[in-house]
Scaffold this motif. Structure first.
Motif, PDB file in Angstrom:
ATOM      1  N   ALA A 333      48.874  18.585  18.133  1.00 15.12           N
ATOM      2  CA  ALA A 333      47.677  18.063  17.467  1.00 15.12           C
ATOM      3  C   ALA A 333      46.883  19.202  16.836  1.00 15.12           C
ATOM      4  O   ALA A 333      46.384  19.087  15.715  1.00 15.12           O
ATOM      5  N   LEU A 334      46.809  20.299  17.574  1.00 15.05           N
ATOM      6  CA  LEU A 334      46.071  21.463  17.075  1.00 15.05           C
ATOM      7  C   LEU A 334      46.677  21.955  15.761  1.00 15.05           C
ATOM      8  O   LEU A 334      45.966  22.239  14.796  1.00 15.05           O
ATOM      9  N   PHE A 335      47.997  22.010  15.739  1.00 15.31           N
ATOM     10  CA  PHE A 335      48.670  22.516  14.543  1.00 15.31           C
ATOM     11  C   PHE A 335      48.419  21.591  13.350  1.00 15.31           C
ATOM     12  O   PHE A 335      48.103  22.045  12.254  1.00 15.31           O
ATOM     13  N   ILE A 336      48.528  20.284  13.620  1.00 12.24           N
ATOM     14  CA  ILE A 336      48.292  19.318  12.542  1.00 12.24           C
ATOM     15  C   ILE A 336      46.849  19.449  12.041  1.00 12.24           C
ATOM     16  O   ILE A 336      46.589  19.472  10.841  1.00 12.24           O
ATOM     17  N   ALA A 337      45.922  19.569  13.000  1.00 16.72           N
ATOM     18  CA  ALA A 337      44.511  19.691  12.626  1.00 16.72           C
ATOM     19  C   ALA A 337      44.289  20.922  11.761  1.00 16.72           C
ATOM     20  O   ALA A 337      43.580  20.879  10.755  1.00 16.72           O
ATOM     21  N   VAL A 338      44.933  22.021  12.143  1.00 18.43           N
ATOM     22  CA  VAL A 338      44.749  23.258  11.385  1.00 18.43           C
ATOM     23  C   VAL A 338      45.257  23.081   9.956  1.00 18.43           C
ATOM     24  O   VAL A 338      44.580  23.404   8.995  1.00 18.43           O
ATOM     25  N   VAL A 339      46.455  22.515   9.862  1.00 21.82           N
ATOM     26  CA  VAL A 339      47.056  22.382   8.535  1.00 21.82           C
ATOM     27  C   VAL A 339      46.229  21.450   7.650  1.00 21.82           C
ATOM     28  O   VAL A 339      45.998  21.730   6.475  1.00 21.82           O
ATOM     29  N   LEU A 340      45.755  20.340   8.248  1.00 25.16           N
ATOM     30  CA  LEU A 340      45.042  19.362   7.440  1.00 25.16           C
ATOM     31  C   LEU A 340      43.593  19.757   7.191  1.00 25.16           C
ATOM     32  O   LEU A 340      43.098  19.665   6.077  1.00 25.16           O
ATOM     33  N   ALA A 341      42.906  20.183   8.250  1.00 20.60           N
ATOM     34  CA  ALA A 341      41.451  20.327   8.145  1.00 20.60           C
ATOM     35  C   ALA A 341      41.017  21.738   7.781  1.00 20.60           C
ATOM     36  O   ALA A 341      40.137  21.917   6.948  1.00 20.60           O
ATOM     37  N   PHE A 342      41.593  22.740   8.404  1.00 19.50           N
ATOM     38  CA  PHE A 342      41.163  24.083   8.028  1.00 19.50           C
ATOM     39  C   PHE A 342      42.377  25.002   7.872  1.00 19.50           C
ATOM     40  O   PHE A 342      42.761  25.739   8.754  1.00 19.50           O
ATOM     41  N   PRO A 343      42.987  24.947   6.685  1.00 17.59           N
ATOM     42  CA  PRO A 343      44.239  25.663   6.452  1.00 17.59           C
ATOM     43  C   PRO A 343      44.139  27.178   6.613  1.00 17.59           C
ATOM     44  O   PRO A 343      45.155  27.821   6.834  1.00 17.59           O
ATOM     45  N   ASP A 344      42.943  27.726   6.501  1.00 17.58           N
ATOM     46  CA  ASP A 344      42.845  29.168   6.696  1.00 17.58           C
ATOM     47  C   ASP A 344      42.454  29.535   8.122  1.00 17.58           C
ATOM     48  O   ASP A 344      42.080  30.681   8.401  1.00 17.58           O
ATOM     49  N   GLY A 345      42.500  28.544   9.006  1.00 19.50           N
ATOM     50  CA  GLY A 345      42.291  28.809  10.424  1.00 19.50           C
ATOM     51  C   GLY A 345      40.873  29.224  10.784  1.00 19.50           C
ATOM     52  O   GLY A 345      39.935  29.036  10.015  1.00 19.50           O
ATOM     53  N   LEU A 346      40.753  29.794  11.977  1.00 17.64           N
ATOM     54  CA  LEU A 346      39.437  30.212  12.463  1.00 17.64           C
ATOM     55  C   LEU A 346      38.821  31.238  11.522  1.00 17.64           C
ATOM     56  O   LEU A 346      37.629  31.201  11.247  1.00 17.64           O
ATOM     57  N   ALA A 347      39.652  32.145  11.033  1.00 14.54           N
ATOM     58  CA  ALA A 347      39.133  33.174  10.132  1.00 14.54           C
ATOM     59  C   ALA A 347      38.558  32.543   8.864  1.00 14.54           C
ATOM     60  O   ALA A 347      37.526  32.984   8.353  1.00 14.54           O
ATOM     61  N   GLY A 348      39.204  31.476   8.392  1.00 14.95           N
ATOM     62  CA  GLY A 348      38.716  30.782   7.211  1.00 14.95           C
ATOM     63  C   GLY A 348      37.352  30.152   7.478  1.00 14.95           C
ATOM     64  O   GLY A 348      36.444  30.249   6.650  1.00 14.95           O
ATOM     65  N   LEU A 349      37.231  29.526   8.662  1.00 11.94           N
ATOM     66  CA  LEU A 349      35.941  28.930   9.033  1.00 11.94           C
ATOM     67  C   LEU A 349      34.866  30.000   9.103  1.00 11.94           C
ATOM     68  O   LEU A 349      33.759  29.836   8.613  1.00 11.94           O
ATOM     69  N   TYR A 350      35.226  31.112   9.716  1.00  7.77           N
ATOM     70  CA  TYR A 350      34.263  32.208   9.841  1.00  7.77           C
ATOM     71  C   TYR A 350      33.838  32.713   8.464  1.00  7.77           C
ATOM     72  O   TYR A 350      32.653  32.878   8.182  1.00  7.77           O
ATOM     73  N   ASN A 351      34.805  32.927   7.595  1.00  8.48           N
ATOM     74  CA  ASN A 351      34.483  33.435   6.258  1.00  8.48           C
ATOM     75  C   ASN A 351      33.576  32.477   5.502  1.00  8.48           C
ATOM     76  O   ASN A 351      32.734  32.875   4.723  1.00  8.48           O
ATOM     77  N   GLN A 352      33.784  31.177   5.774  1.00 10.06           N
ATOM     78  CA  GLN A 352      33.018  30.181   5.049  1.00 10.06           C
ATOM     79  C   GLN A 352      31.587  30.059   5.582  1.00 10.06           C
ATOM     80  O   GLN A 352      30.644  29.927   4.809  1.00 10.06           O
ATOM     81  N   TYR A 353      31.461  30.098   6.894  1.00 13.78           N
ATOM     82  CA  TYR A 353      30.143  29.817   7.472  1.00 13.78           C
ATOM     83  C   TYR A 353      29.447  31.009   8.108  1.00 13.78           C
ATOM     84  O   TYR A 353      28.251  31.182   7.956  1.00 13.78           O
ATOM     85  N   GLY A 354      30.190  31.831   8.831  1.00 13.81           N
ATOM     86  CA  GLY A 354      29.521  32.860   9.620  1.00 13.81           C
ATOM     87  C   GLY A 354      29.339  34.184   8.909  1.00 13.81           C
ATOM     88  O   GLY A 354      28.363  34.891   9.108  1.00 13.81           O
TER      89      GLY A 354
END
Lengths: 386, 249
Positions: A333-354
């Motif tokens: 589920a984690l892998f599917i979530a990553v691919v669908l929702a945040f393809p750049d992973g945690l680093a992508g989320l960080y770059n976007q928000y933090g």
């Protein structure tokens, strides 16, 4: 760009921050807050971070997805395990065997003489070299054979996966020479030094951190070199790179070999810290798990992939302690979530928000630091004049 | 194959390529002079792009020879063909969208082209100056440090031309360089091509007849893998065969 010198050419300001934070967590925070059992587990997770780091370069930067990194992790681990096994199989401690002085599993399989390819593993320097050279050379062969023929993308991924499956079957099948499905177990000492003591575990943990940080520095060097930019260029427009005078296959082979070498170091550190090596770390499932680590952390990010490996492995332990059956589903589920929702992973989320807030804070902090050193130096000059 | 030496920059002789029996290029002869701008026109499927693919090594010929400054190209690898001085722009602009304009140009600069050369490549003043110079030429000086992904379609076309110019090829091949450009951009491109052909030969594939008239020294019309006619634009334009198969009535 602004900062100069060797460090500045390898690390941007934000890279420096990421590096220091990671180093602090691994060198200070974790050793101070975890008992040796948990810290040793962390050390084990860290060995996967080597693989994830290699994948970040290979897959994230170069666009070469390998589903067989377990092969190199395993080969690195086996090389060291062979040395350790020979050391614990001296004639005295194996006196009860039919043939004393050879590893126990060989004796169980009616082998009466040490096979020729085990002989060199009596030498520690040879073993250290083999840990790096054998997996890298194997990756080189695969790379040349595939990339020169323009095999890439999904086809390459499937072939690497097949290689992982073949190697597992080979090791399990050749039980007498390899220890079979159990792997090489019961490793006790390294150069006469007990590897199971708490002290040894501490030492291995810190050696592992040191090597990981070294591999990160190497990754920084590669990613910020022209080669790093060529990899990114190749990922998007391979033909343009080819028709700009580059032999694309060589670049892919290089980055694949580098990923293999990192994985091999991780594998060897795994053997040391966990005390055995078995085919279950080579096959398809572990190889895909490594890709998931990298994807969750962020395949485009050197640091992200490391955090991905640490966090997902930690979550696996925590989760499977309480819900052993559910873990595989959670991982999927984690892998599917990553691919669908945040393809750049945690680093992508960080770059976007933090990242923005961190950069701003860093700006402020550097400014105060600069002005305070300036006042200090002005005071110093004034003092000298008096 | 009679490999007699010629004075031409490029001499294509008896070139044939067949894909499963279909001859995309059929016994083609093409000679390009020093400093010439040659335009290849023709209907869809005439084999225009295939000819460029054959010259730059992307497709391998079935028979015939391609000699560039009397060196046979048909057996060379793509990167060696580039190194011998042949540059090629693709039909859809292919630039590195994740890198800056500067980095796009720098990667194309012919230095540090092998693995370890690029790993230890150091940026020096000559390279920076050369990149700036080319950026100015292709009208992208102000976008030098922008991501190439942000450029307009026409600017990407220019950038790709610039990436070839920085390699200083003796033969430049451009596949539809003005596709998707505005009228002003087309004029700018024509000027640019005039300027860059001062010291090299250029082969252009183009559909826009106005643009062709503006730049061509000589026009080759391809039809079904064969040369229909060849000559100055005015002769070609009025050739009844060309009107029949390509320009329409």
């Amino acid at each position: 760009m602004k900062s100069s010198g060797f460090w500045g050419s390898l690390f941007s300001r934000h890279d420096t921050l990421s590096f220091v934070v990671l180093a602090l967590i691994l060198l200070v925070v974790l050793p101070l807050s975890l008992d040796i059992f948990r810290l040793s587990l962390m050390g084990k997770y860290m060995t996967y971070a080597f693989v994830a780091l290699g994948l970040a370069l290979c897959w994230g930067y170069g666009g070469v997805l390998s589903l067989g990194q377990g092969v190199f992790f395993g080969l690195g681990g086996y090389m060291l395990a062979m040395f350790l096994k020979l050391e614990s199989s001296d004639p005295e401690s194996t006196a009860i065997q039919t043939t004393p002085g050879i590893p126990d599993f060989m004796d169980w399989n009616q082998i009466t003489e040490l096979p020729w390819f085990w002989e060199p593993f009596y030498s520690f320097p040879f073993t250290l070299a083999a840990v790096l050279v054998v997996p890298t050379a194997f990756a080189y062969l695969i790379g040349v054979a595939m990339f020169k023929r323009r095999v890439s993308g999904v086809y390459f991924a499937i072939i690497t996966q097949a290689i992982a499956a073949i190697l597992t079957i080979l090791i399990i099948g050749q039980q007498g020479y390899t220890g079979g499905v159990n792997g090489i177990t019961d490793l006790r000492t390294l150069l006469g030094w007990n590897i199971r003591s708490d002290f040894a575990r501490y030492v291995f943990y810190f050696v592992c951190v040191g090597l990981l940080l070294l591999c990160i520095v190497i990754s920084q060097f590669v990613s910020r070199s022209k080669l790093g930019r060529i990899l990114v260029a190749m990922r998007g427009a391979e033909d343009r790179v080819r028709f700009s005078g580059y032999d694309v296959a060589n670049f892919k082979t290089f980055v694949f070999c580098l990923g293999a070498a990192f994985s091999a170091i991780g594998g060897a550190m795994f053997t040391l810290q966990v005390g055995f090596m078995s085919p279950s770390f080579i096959g398809i499932v572990p190889s895909i798990e490594m890709v998931i680590f990298c994807a969750v952390g962020g395949r485009l990010s050197i640091y992200g992939s490391v955090y991905g490996a640490l966090l997902v492995s930690w979550a696996r332990t925590a989760f499977s302690e309480s819900f052993p059956e559910l873990w595989l589903f959670a991982m999927g589920a984690l892998f599917i979530a990553v691919v669908l929702a945040f393809p750049d992973g945690l680093a992508g989320l960080y770059n976007q928000y933090g990242r923005r807030h961190v950069e701003r804070q860093l700006d402020k902090w550097l400014l105060t630091l600069k002005s305070s050193t300036r006042t200090a130096s002005v005071k110093g000059v004034a003092h000298e004049r008096q | 194959m009679n490999a007699s030496n010629t004075d031409f920059v490029l001499a294509v002789e008896n070139l044939t390529v067949s894909f499963d029996g279909f001859k995309a290029v059929d016994d083609l002869n093409l000679y390009v002079d020093e400093g010439e701008i040659r335009v290849i026109i023709g209907p869809n499927g005439a084999g225009k792009t295939t000819v460029l693919d054959l010259i730059c090594g992307r497709t391998r010929s079935t028979q015939g020879s391609i000699r560039f400054r009397n060196r046979e190209l048909t057996k060379m690898t793509e990167s060696d063909i580039v190194k011998s001085g042949v540059g090629r722009k693709f039909q859809t602009p292919s630039v590195y969208t994740e890198l800056t304009v500067y980095e796009n140009l720098e990667i194309s600069y012919p230095k540090g082209r092998n693995v370890f050369g690029s790993l230890f490549f150091r940026r020096d003043e000559t390279i920076v100056r050369k990149c700036e110079e080319v950026a100015e030429m292709i009208l992208l000086k102000d976008q030098l440090y922008d991501s190439a992904g942000l450029l307009s379609h026409g600017q990407k076309q220019w950038l790709e031309i610039g990436m070839l110019l920085i390699q200083d090829p003796e033969l430049l091949m451009l596949d539809e360089p003005v596709a998707g450009m505005s009228v002003t951009e087309r004029h700018e491109t024509a000027k640019l091509l005039r300027r860059i052909s001062e010291n090299r030969s250029v082969i252009v594939i183009e559909h826009d007849m106005q643009f062709v008239a503006e730049i061509a020294d000589k026009v080759t019309v391809l039809h079904q893998g064969k040369i229909l006619t060849e000559g100055p634009i005015d002769t070609v334009k009025n050739d009844p065969k060309v009107v029949e198969v390509y320009l329409g009535h």
